[in-house]
Design an enzyme around this catalytic site. Sequence first.
Site, PDB file in Angstrom:
ATOM      1  N   ARG A  74      -1.705  47.212 -26.416  1.00  0.00           N
ATOM      2  CA  ARG A  74      -2.905  46.730 -27.121  1.00  0.00           C
ATOM      3  C   ARG A  74      -2.949  47.282 -28.539  1.00  0.00           C
ATOM      4  O   ARG A  74      -3.312  46.584 -29.487  1.00  0.00           O
ATOM      5  CB  ARG A  74      -4.170  47.154 -26.368  1.00  0.00           C
ATOM      6  CG  ARG A  74      -4.461  46.351 -25.110  1.00  0.00           C
ATOM      7  CD  ARG A  74      -5.551  47.005 -24.283  1.00  0.00           C
ATOM      8  NE  ARG A  74      -6.807  47.077 -25.016  1.00  0.00           N
ATOM      9  CZ  ARG A  74      -7.802  47.907 -24.712  1.00  0.00           C
ATOM     10  NH1 ARG A  74      -7.677  48.751 -23.703  1.00  0.00           N
ATOM     11  NH2 ARG A  74      -8.914  47.894 -25.424  1.00  0.00           N
ATOM     12  N   LYS A  91     -10.672  53.968 -15.235  1.00  0.00           N
ATOM     13  CA  LYS A  91     -10.439  55.415 -15.230  1.00  0.00           C
ATOM     14  C   LYS A  91     -11.613  56.163 -14.614  1.00  0.00           C
ATOM     15  O   LYS A  91     -11.424  57.137 -13.873  1.00  0.00           O
ATOM     16  CB  LYS A  91     -10.172  55.903 -16.656  1.00  0.00           C
ATOM     17  CG  LYS A  91      -8.781  55.520 -17.169  1.00  0.00           C
ATOM     18  CD  LYS A  91      -8.528  55.990 -18.576  1.00  0.00           C
ATOM     19  CE  LYS A  91      -9.246  55.150 -19.594  1.00  0.00           C
ATOM     20  NZ  LYS A  91      -8.773  55.357 -20.973  1.00  0.00           N
TER      21      LYS A  91
END
Length: 449
Positions: A173, A192
């Site tokens: 990204r 996460k």
Amino acid sequence: MFSIPGLIRKKRDRKTFSREEIEFFIQELVKEKGGAVQDCQLGAMLMAIFLNGMTLEETSWLTRAMRDSGEVLSWPLEWKGCVVDKHSTGGVGDKVSLPLAPALAACGMKVPMISGRGLGHTGGTLDKLESIPGFQVMIASSDMLEILEKVGCCIVGQTNTLVPSDRIMYATRDVTSTVDSVPLIVGSIVSKKAAEGLDALVLDIKVGKGSYTKNVEEGRKLGGLMVSSCESMGIKTVALLTNMDSPLGKTIGNSLEVQEALDCLRGQGPGDLKELVVNLGAHLLYAAQHVSTVSAGKLKMEDVISSGAALEKFCAMLKAQGVAEEVAEQLCQKQGNTSNILASSHNVTPLNSVGEGWVADIDALKLAEVSGELGAGRKKAGDKINFAVGIQLLVQVGDRIERGKPWVEIHHDEPLGENQLNKVQAALKVENEPVSRLLVLDIVTSQSA
């Protein structure tokens, strides 16, 4: 049977993925040997998502698949309802995690805070903590459990086994200009946090010039998606939209921010920092059903700070994560002197105000850019950070300032350039009438998301 080119084509043509298709893509991405996703294909998929977006359902499936791509932490049954964390979308002078984690631990919560490094203007939470000599951020899961049992909180880096898909995707990204995709942001952050095995989470969505999210409408959209995604995985979540037009607190830079976080834990320091720590903690305690009202949560947070209980937890966390006992105790004294422990710059240059009146604005982005140029942040992953440098404000929005009086100090090792001096000076806006700053702009819950 799915194929990677077929999935890229589907999103390119603005079609919606099934849950099975998303799971297939993530599983292929993280295969150790012979994974079917080539670098160019990952870049193409990320760009297709960036351009054409994802539905809320797709985003939730992506987040869940990313979470399940690696280890998911689990905790003792007796901790049920007590495992909590905070995530910030990142701002200027944002050192909230340092006082918040130990304050929550002092309230009886378990806080396995997995944080990141800075990329851009200033250091991240891990960089700030590493400015404390001896502090270790890479902690194994078994050691996290031991620290949480003894202390109640830890602040650590992401291990190789936790959400490996995010590590692969984020690197791509960054080089394909797809960082700003909202579904990819949500997937990265929430996966996460979900892998931490949380019961409750508070999100600090920064809004303003010094953040990715520039206005409240964008903040509500991002907050709503993140809250919905977290709730879909059983994490009770609330998001606070907070003001980032001006820096939080009075310091920007790693050692400077550690000192200010310690001041906050002593019940001192800038009022806006303590206000945000108390607000985030109170909403998290309420979301976790450990207080009956947010107001009760605020009283509890204020009590653990004023009593010194939060500072004691911070000291215990430092020792548990590698800081020598005498260093930790000196840092955490009620009237602590950190000058011989934390790094300090070779030079401190004050700038005087050219106007007179009330401080109406201090441009967070301008100051962050200069702080980064001084060495407090990174231009690319792997760059070395200078812990000593940064910027210290002598005034905040709403304060009265006299012409010719210093309003900021620049902590630097190398000579300052004229452009840097001009940019810092241009950050200050003074008006003739008093100005107030609203810190919490809005609150997003599962009911409003």
